[in-house]
Design an enzyme around this catalytic site. Sequence first.
Site, PDB file in Angstrom:
ATOM      1  N   CYS A 130       0.806  -1.223   0.000  1.00 20.45           N
ATOM      2  CA  CYS A 130       0.000   0.000   0.000  1.00 20.45           C
ATOM      3  C   CYS A 130       0.846   1.283   0.000  1.00 20.45           C
ATOM      4  O   CYS A 130       1.414   1.621  -1.024  1.00 20.45           O
ATOM      5  CB  CYS A 130      -1.008  -0.041   1.132  1.00 20.45           C
ATOM      6  SG  CYS A 130      -2.433   1.016   0.770  1.00 20.45           S
TER       7      CYS A 130
ATOM      8  N   ARG B 278     -12.373   6.705  -1.419  1.00 22.53           N
ATOM      9  CA  ARG B 278     -11.375   5.687  -1.115  1.00 22.53           C
ATOM     10  C   ARG B 278     -11.826   4.339  -1.649  1.00 22.53           C
ATOM     11  O   ARG B 278     -13.025   4.051  -1.721  1.00 22.53           O
ATOM     12  CB  ARG B 278     -11.154   5.612   0.406  1.00 22.53           C
ATOM     13  CG  ARG B 278     -10.571   6.886   1.001  1.00 22.53           C
ATOM     14  CD  ARG B 278     -10.090   6.661   2.421  1.00 22.53           C
ATOM     15  NE  ARG B 278      -8.950   5.759   2.477  1.00 22.53           N
ATOM     16  CZ  ARG B 278      -7.699   6.136   2.174  1.00 22.53           C
ATOM     17  NH1 ARG B 278      -7.440   7.369   1.793  1.00 22.53           N
ATOM     18  NH2 ARG B 278      -6.706   5.269   2.256  1.00 22.53           N
TER      19      ARG B 278
ATOM     20  N   HIS C 129      -3.549  -5.517   2.045  1.00 25.71           N
ATOM     21  CA  HIS C 129      -3.260  -5.542   3.488  1.00 25.71           C
ATOM     22  C   HIS C 129      -3.875  -6.810   4.055  1.00 25.71           C
ATOM     23  O   HIS C 129      -4.332  -7.673   3.343  1.00 25.71           O
ATOM     24  CB  HIS C 129      -3.972  -4.375   4.185  1.00 25.71           C
ATOM     25  CG  HIS C 129      -3.348  -3.047   4.005  1.00 25.71           C
ATOM     26  ND1 HIS C 129      -2.201  -2.669   4.644  1.00 25.71           N
ATOM     27  CD2 HIS C 129      -3.743  -1.978   3.282  1.00 25.71           C
ATOM     28  CE1 HIS C 129      -1.911  -1.428   4.330  1.00 25.71           C
ATOM     29  NE2 HIS C 129      -2.830  -0.976   3.497  1.00 25.71           N
TER      30      HIS C 129
HETATM   31  N1  GLN Z   1      -2.059   6.928   1.904  1.00 27.55           N
HETATM   32  C1  GLN Z   1      -2.246   5.996   0.859  1.00 27.55           C
HETATM   33  C2  GLN Z   1      -3.609   6.049   0.205  1.00 27.55           C
HETATM   34  O1  GLN Z   1      -4.590   6.326   0.847  1.00 27.55           O
HETATM   35  C3  GLN Z   1      -1.920   4.589   1.384  1.00 27.55           C
HETATM   36  C4  GLN Z   1      -2.911   4.082   2.391  1.00 27.55           C
HETATM   37  C5  GLN Z   1      -2.554   2.749   2.964  1.00 27.55           C
HETATM   38  O2  GLN Z   1      -1.395   2.389   3.123  1.00 27.55           O
HETATM   39  N2  GLN Z   1      -3.575   1.977   3.326  1.00 27.55           N
HETATM   40  O3  GLN Z   1      -3.703   5.802  -0.986  1.00 27.55           O
END
Ligand code: GLN
Length: 249
Positions: A95, A128, A193
Amino acid sequence: MEYSLTVYHLYPDLLNLYGDKGNIAVLEKRCLWRGVNAQVKTLCEGERPDFSGVDIVLLGGGSDREQLLVSQYRDVVAQPLKEYVESGGVTLAVCAGYQLMGNFYEANGERIACFGVLDIDTVSGEGRLIGNIAVEATLGGRSVTLAGFENHGGRTDIKTHTPLGRVRFGYGSDGSGTHEGVVYKNTVATYLHGPILPKNPELADYLIETALERKYPGAFSHGLIPLDDTMEMRAKEYLIRREMEARGL
Ligand code: GLN
């Protein structure tokens, strides 16, 4: 112990979302169960990197804020990390770690320069991308289904890079639901993840085997000692089936 691997965990004090630390525990245990000693060393904020004797590098996920903090160490870490990756060093980047491997990460009108190890660009988009994800991948010539959880605002353009795999369900690298992650030399970069390795022992073993082959050429040509992964595989099958049913697939 005759064989040993050194795992280098980069910025565990900043990049540590969704139990990414579990990836370290899995590497340690799956090595130990095969009589391979796994030593873990860390690179924390402000420390000078030392990639000598490193066999597996791990970079976890983090929020935009933490990602910005890590990117400030670009001048000290980018070059040795690039040399390590180019020389075939085994790396798992998750990520924020995945995004940091690229050229830049752009969010809220601000562009953060990243490590430039991979020729990929990430721009944060509308909404998101959150949820369970399954990816069909080929690791070391073997077909595997990887399961994980993604939560990213960034959409990553992997350009001419080879994707880690094809998305079965979920958003993937650029949100299009087609492809996920990058495989480059012995580096795997992904949005998964969960943490990814406890859910996907095949990937853990791919990293371990590749690192052992690199360190002890020929000694592991017959593969690793198989472990009983019945529970892990059952759990993975269950969660994929449950998610497919929920999506009417
Ligand atoms: N900050 C990054 C995003 O939101 C990575 C987030 C994360 O590692 N889950 O794309």
